[in-house]
Enzyme design. Sequence first.
Site, PDB file in Angstrom:
ATOM      1  N   LYS A   1      -5.118 -10.082  -6.475  1.00 14.59           N
ATOM      2  CA  LYS A   1      -6.347 -10.419  -5.752  1.00 14.59           C
ATOM      3  C   LYS A   1      -7.489  -9.481  -6.170  1.00 14.59           C
ATOM      4  O   LYS A   1      -7.250  -8.340  -6.564  1.00 14.59           O
ATOM      5  CB  LYS A   1      -6.122 -10.413  -4.235  1.00 14.59           C
ATOM      6  CG  LYS A   1      -6.034  -9.071  -3.608  1.00 14.59           C
ATOM      7  CD  LYS A   1      -6.038  -9.171  -2.082  1.00 14.59           C
ATOM      8  CE  LYS A   1      -5.924  -7.748  -1.531  1.00 14.59           C
ATOM      9  NZ  LYS A   1      -5.884  -7.633  -0.101  1.00 14.59           N
TER      10      LYS A   1
ATOM     11  N   LYS B   1     -11.281  -3.987  -3.792  1.00 11.26           N
ATOM     12  CA  LYS B   1     -12.138  -2.803  -3.921  1.00 11.26           C
ATOM     13  C   LYS B   1     -11.402  -1.693  -4.652  1.00 11.26           C
ATOM     14  O   LYS B   1     -12.020  -0.807  -5.223  1.00 11.26           O
ATOM     15  CB  LYS B   1     -12.506  -2.258  -2.538  1.00 11.26           C
ATOM     16  CG  LYS B   1     -13.325  -3.171  -1.677  1.00 11.26           C
ATOM     17  CD  LYS B   1     -13.573  -2.511  -0.314  1.00 11.26           C
ATOM     18  CE  LYS B   1     -14.039  -3.509   0.713  1.00 11.26           C
ATOM     19  NZ  LYS B   1     -13.133  -3.656   1.858  1.00 11.26           N
TER      20      LYS B   1
ATOM     21  N   LYS C   1       0.821  -1.219   0.000  1.00 12.58           N
ATOM     22  CA  LYS C   1       0.000   0.000   0.000  1.00 12.58           C
ATOM     23  C   LYS C   1       0.850   1.262   0.000  1.00 12.58           C
ATOM     24  O   LYS C   1       0.458   2.268  -0.587  1.00 12.58           O
ATOM     25  CB  LYS C   1      -0.949   0.014   1.204  1.00 12.58           C
ATOM     26  CG  LYS C   1      -2.109  -0.935   1.041  1.00 12.58           C
ATOM     27  CD  LYS C   1      -3.268  -0.524   1.929  1.00 12.58           C
ATOM     28  CE  LYS C   1      -4.450  -1.452   1.728  1.00 12.58           C
ATOM     29  NZ  LYS C   1      -5.502  -1.258   2.733  1.00 12.58           N
TER      30      LYS C   1
END
Length: 332
Positions: free
Chosen positions: A194, A197, A111
């Site tokens: 993966k 969202k 991230k």
Amino acid sequence: MARVFSGIQPTGTLHLGNYLGAIRNWGRLQNDYPCLFCIVDMHAITVPQDPSVLRQNTREVAAGLMAAGVDVRNHVLFNQSAVPGHAQLAWIFNCVARLGWLSRMTQFKEKAGKNRENASVGLYAYPNLMAADILLYKATHVPVGEDQKQHLELARDIAQKFNNDYGVAFFPLPEPVIMTIAPRVMSLRDGTKKMSKSDPSDYARLNLTDDADTMALKIRKAKTDPAPLPDSSEDLKARPEADNLLGIYAALADLSREEALARHAGRQFSAFKEDLTELLVSVLAPINAALRRFLADPGYIDSVLRTGAEQASALARPILTEVSDIVGFLRP
Ligand code: TYM
């Protein structure tokens, strides 16, 4: 006493990965354990959020969870920021966890990306807040997708170190509960990433808010390869997109991968995709309809979350008081 806790970020619409990896399992565990389910809005702001979108997403996730089977009459559903004990215990855990432990977290590395110096301190300390979520209720079982396993191990390390440092047997070591068939649902566009969202392409994921036509279109466009389905899952290892669709089918049908393959071996993906769409719609359409019904009544959603926060606070209060005493905080 056994107790289940799990959390989900209100950072976008719920997708099939959340459902198969975690939420469906939440519904099943409700029969056997007292459960707390938390919409983790404080985790969400570790990266920038638009305040009004965050509020709306929190209601949407609450609606999605109830639609997917969270039973708010018998279990607790709430948003994290409404129970201040999460932040209080997280601070204590900031002082228990070691910098080196957090530096190893792969989610932070992913991230934060290349510009690590510019990531928020909250993003770095994210797993400490997650440990606080779980241990504030002395939860013993945590149903999550595979991507959260490393964070769960850290929560266990924190519980263990707290117990050792203060010479107490206070916190339990929480166990991950991971679905074996679809622990990691992958993107429909790239079988090595993966389903998430935050993927910029909506075609990469199936949302619980998608209608039947949209689901059909996304499955039709899902990446595959020209070979037919094999008869053993070994032969799918080098075909990530094919493997992912088969895994989704197996999870939705409640079959093992081998059983799902036995049904479809030798078929072309075009035909298999039609069956997959039918199965998907049969599972998700009722959830989608219930989600819309809940969303039409935001007052009800807010009242559920308010009650949930009161119940969660009542469970947390005595535990936090004991923690304060163990740590040596004066309660004047
Ligand atoms: P979050 O919001 O990313 O995801 C919620 C749950 O969905 C699972 N999941 C998946 N499972 C399979 N395949 C996928 N593609 C997929 N994408 C998401 C996640 O594993 C998770 O179980 N840090 C957590 C939220 C959290 C939490 C907690 C969880 C905060 N505190 C305490 C458990 C206990 C997160 O970001 O999940």
